[in-house]
Design a protein around this motif. Structure first.
Motif, PDB file in Angstrom:
ATOM      1  N   LEU A  98      71.411  53.576 137.697  1.00 60.87           N
ATOM      2  CA  LEU A  98      72.475  52.872 138.412  1.00 60.87           C
ATOM      3  C   LEU A  98      73.400  52.240 137.382  1.00 60.87           C
ATOM      4  CD1 LEU A  98      70.290  51.001 141.096  1.00 60.87           C
ATOM      5  CD2 LEU A  98      71.242  53.327 141.209  1.00 60.87           C
ATOM      6  N   ASP A  99      74.576  52.811 137.203  1.00 58.55           N
ATOM      7  CA  ASP A  99      75.613  52.346 136.275  1.00 58.55           C
ATOM      8  C   ASP A  99      75.249  52.600 134.807  1.00 58.55           C
ATOM      9  OD1 ASP A  99      77.432  51.608 138.207  1.00 58.55           O
ATOM     10  OD2 ASP A  99      76.833  49.507 138.241  1.00 58.55           O
ATOM     11  N   MET A 100      76.315  52.705 133.982  1.00 56.98           N
ATOM     12  CA  MET A 100      76.142  52.918 132.540  1.00 56.98           C
ATOM     13  C   MET A 100      77.292  52.231 131.817  1.00 56.98           C
ATOM     14  SD  MET A 100      75.627  56.419 130.256  1.00 56.98           S
ATOM     15  CE  MET A 100      74.271  57.105 131.185  1.00 56.98           C
ATOM     16  N   GLY A 101      77.220  50.897 131.757  1.00 53.90           N
ATOM     17  CA  GLY A 101      78.278  50.098 131.145  1.00 53.90           C
ATOM     18  C   GLY A 101      78.206  50.066 129.625  1.00 53.90           C
ATOM     19  N   ASN A 102      79.077  49.256 129.020  1.00 53.94           N
ATOM     20  CA  ASN A 102      79.172  49.160 127.560  1.00 53.94           C
ATOM     21  C   ASN A 102      77.811  48.896 126.927  1.00 53.94           C
ATOM     22  OD1 ASN A 102      81.345  48.017 129.156  1.00 53.94           O
ATOM     23  ND2 ASN A 102      82.439  47.590 127.264  1.00 53.94           N
ATOM     24  N   GLY A 103      77.437  49.718 125.984  1.00 54.32           N
ATOM     25  CA  GLY A 103      76.192  49.511 125.248  1.00 54.32           C
ATOM     26  C   GLY A 103      74.952  50.064 125.911  1.00 54.32           C
ATOM     27  N   ALA A 104      75.077  50.549 127.137  1.00 52.52           N
ATOM     28  CA  ALA A 104      73.887  50.961 127.886  1.00 52.52           C
ATOM     29  C   ALA A 104      73.252  52.233 127.343  1.00 52.52           C
ATOM     30  CB  ALA A 104      74.235  51.135 129.363  1.00 52.52           C
ATOM     31  N   LEU A 105      74.072  53.136 126.812  1.00 51.14           N
ATOM     32  CA  LEU A 105      73.523  54.416 126.358  1.00 51.14           C
ATOM     33  C   LEU A 105      72.517  54.226 125.233  1.00 51.14           C
ATOM     34  CD1 LEU A 105      73.520  57.484 126.610  1.00 51.14           C
ATOM     35  CD2 LEU A 105      75.450  57.553 125.012  1.00 51.14           C
ATOM     36  N   GLY A 106      72.806  53.311 124.327  1.00 47.06           N
ATOM     37  CA  GLY A 106      71.853  53.044 123.256  1.00 47.06           C
ATOM     38  C   GLY A 106      70.568  52.441 123.781  1.00 47.06           C
ATOM     39  N   GLU A 107      70.700  51.453 124.654  1.00 48.90           N
ATOM     40  CA  GLU A 107      69.516  50.789 125.209  1.00 48.90           C
ATOM     41  C   GLU A 107      68.703  51.734 126.080  1.00 48.90           C
ATOM     42  OE1 GLU A 107      68.265  47.693 124.566  1.00 48.90           O
ATOM     43  OE2 GLU A 107      69.771  47.771 122.986  1.00 48.90           O
ATOM     44  N   LEU A 108      69.364  52.622 126.782  1.00 52.11           N
ATOM     45  CA  LEU A 108      68.668  53.554 127.667  1.00 52.11           C
ATOM     46  C   LEU A 108      67.614  54.352 126.904  1.00 52.11           C
ATOM     47  CD1 LEU A 108      68.445  54.997 130.442  1.00 52.11           C
ATOM     48  CD2 LEU A 108      70.229  56.568 129.626  1.00 52.11           C
ATOM     49  N   GLN A 109      67.907  54.669 125.648  1.00 50.14           N
ATOM     50  CA  GLN A 109      66.998  55.503 124.870  1.00 50.14           C
ATOM     51  C   GLN A 109      65.696  54.791 124.511  1.00 50.14           C
ATOM     52  OE1 GLN A 109      69.284  57.972 121.809  1.00 50.14           O
ATOM     53  NE2 GLN A 109      70.912  56.686 122.664  1.00 50.14           N
ATOM     54  N   ARG A 110      65.623  53.486 124.747  1.00 45.80           N
ATOM     55  CA  ARG A 110      64.359  52.763 124.604  1.00 45.80           C
ATOM     56  C   ARG A 110      63.419  53.070 125.761  1.00 45.80           C
ATOM     57  NH1 ARG A 110      64.954  48.558 120.817  1.00 45.80           N
ATOM     58  NH2 ARG A 110      67.120  47.932 120.407  1.00 45.80           N
ATOM     59  N   HIS A 111      63.975  53.535 126.872  1.00 41.49           N
ATOM     60  CA  HIS A 111      63.199  53.668 128.103  1.00 41.49           C
ATOM     61  C   HIS A 111      63.139  55.087 128.646  1.00 41.49           C
ATOM     62  CE1 HIS A 111      63.557  49.313 128.087  1.00 41.49           C
ATOM     63  NE2 HIS A 111      64.861  49.447 128.036  1.00 41.49           N
ATOM     64  N   CYS A 112      64.033  55.956 128.157  1.00 42.52           N
ATOM     65  CA  CYS A 112      64.153  57.284 128.747  1.00 42.52           C
ATOM     66  C   CYS A 112      64.806  58.213 127.735  1.00 42.52           C
ATOM     67  CB  CYS A 112      65.014  57.182 130.017  1.00 42.52           C
ATOM     68  SG  CYS A 112      65.418  58.735 130.824  1.00 42.52           S
ATOM     69  N   GLY A 113      64.351  59.444 127.658  1.00 40.98           N
ATOM     70  CA  GLY A 113      64.986  60.412 126.783  1.00 40.98           C
ATOM     71  C   GLY A 113      66.410  60.693 127.226  1.00 40.98           C
ATOM     72  N   LEU A 114      67.272  61.022 126.269  1.00 39.18           N
ATOM     73  CA  LEU A 114      68.675  61.276 126.580  1.00 39.18           C
ATOM     74  C   LEU A 114      68.863  62.326 127.666  1.00 39.18           C
ATOM     75  CD1 LEU A 114      70.649  61.374 123.195  1.00 39.18           C
ATOM     76  CD2 LEU A 114      71.116  59.909 125.181  1.00 39.18           C
TER      77      LEU A 114
END
Length: 250
Positions: free
Chosen positions: A33-49
């Motif tokens: 749900l949403d992908m704001g500023n900086g989220a792509l980097g943090e997402l990789q802590r929890h889920c593969g790209l």
């Protein structure tokens, strides 16, 4: 369902958090749900790209969608293993054009659609993977949607960005976890149809009889503890602040 807070800062990233992004998982399916500023980097802590199964964009302000441009690069220019199949992206009308314009230099006008399968969101109920979702337009200067996600008899509601409005009450009614924005401070900011303050978020939670209230989208210039106390004065149920990296069982 499992909810992971990827980012929860409002308007722009804080020193502690990326902007709005929340990962919802069930039955091995991952919905962002949403992908704001900086989220792509943090997402990789929890889920593969390349492990996301679908993306929902509540609206097209940068603090909720701009990292989709970086995600386009990751999916379009992936040479090892070949280009990814298009991932479903649910967003307001004009989402593809907005992202293409923001990127400004895609190989062609249709490049975004080669890796993103765009679906236009309107008020209604539909399925995303194993989830039954309901979307309603909420009160914000641009076209914006709140979303209710249901699975296995449980429900999670995400407000997106909104002022006080009846559709938000309808989405939140009886939900187990209410992820609600509280960007404003009661008595300090009073701009209709833009954001909620802590007291207003608490009032929605109380009227909707939600199971738990999780406050999010609090900008770096706002004291989150004030908004938390304001919400707790109105809503007697469990109430806390969203924290980056925190997970919740729904």
């Amino acid at each position: 369902m499992k909810l992971t807070v990827v980012g929860c800062s409002g308007s722009f990233p804080s020193v502690d958090s990326a902007c709005s992004s929340y990962l919802v998982e069930a039955d091995g399916f991952r919905l962002l749900l949403d992908m704001g500023n900086g989220a792509l980097g943090e997402l990789q802590r929890h889920c593969g790209l390349y492990d996301l199964d679908a993306i929902f964009l509540s609206h097209l302000h940068a603090d909720h969608c701009i990292d989709m441009c970086g995600y386009f690069v990751a999916r379009y220019y992936r040479h090892e293993g070949g280009r990814c199949d298009p991932v479903p992206v649910y967003g307001p009308e004009g989402t593809e054009h907005r992202l293409t314009t923001a990127y400004a230099d895609t190989p062609s006008a249709s490049s975004m659609s080669e890796v993103f399968d765009f679906h236009t969101v309107k008020p209604g109920t539909f399925d995303i993977g194993p989830f039954t979702v309901r979307t309603e337009r909420v009160a914000h200067p641009v076209e914006a949607y709140g979303i209710r996600v249901e699975h296995g008899g449980r429900a999670l509601t995400y407000s997106g960005d909104t002022g006080v409005c009846e559709p938000l009450h309808e989405l939140a009614a009886g939900t187990d976890l209410f992820l609600c924005e509280a960007a404003f401070t009661a008595g300090k900011e009073n701009i209709p149809d833009l954001h909620l303050n802590g007291r207003e978020a608490g009032a929605v939670a109380r009227r909707a009889e939600v199971g738990r209230l999780l406050l999010t989208h609090i900008p770096p210039w706002t004291d989150p503890q004030v908004n938390l106390l304001d919400a707790r004065e109105v809503f007697e149920g469990p109430t806390e602040l969203a924290v980056p990296g925190a997970t919740y069982a729904v």
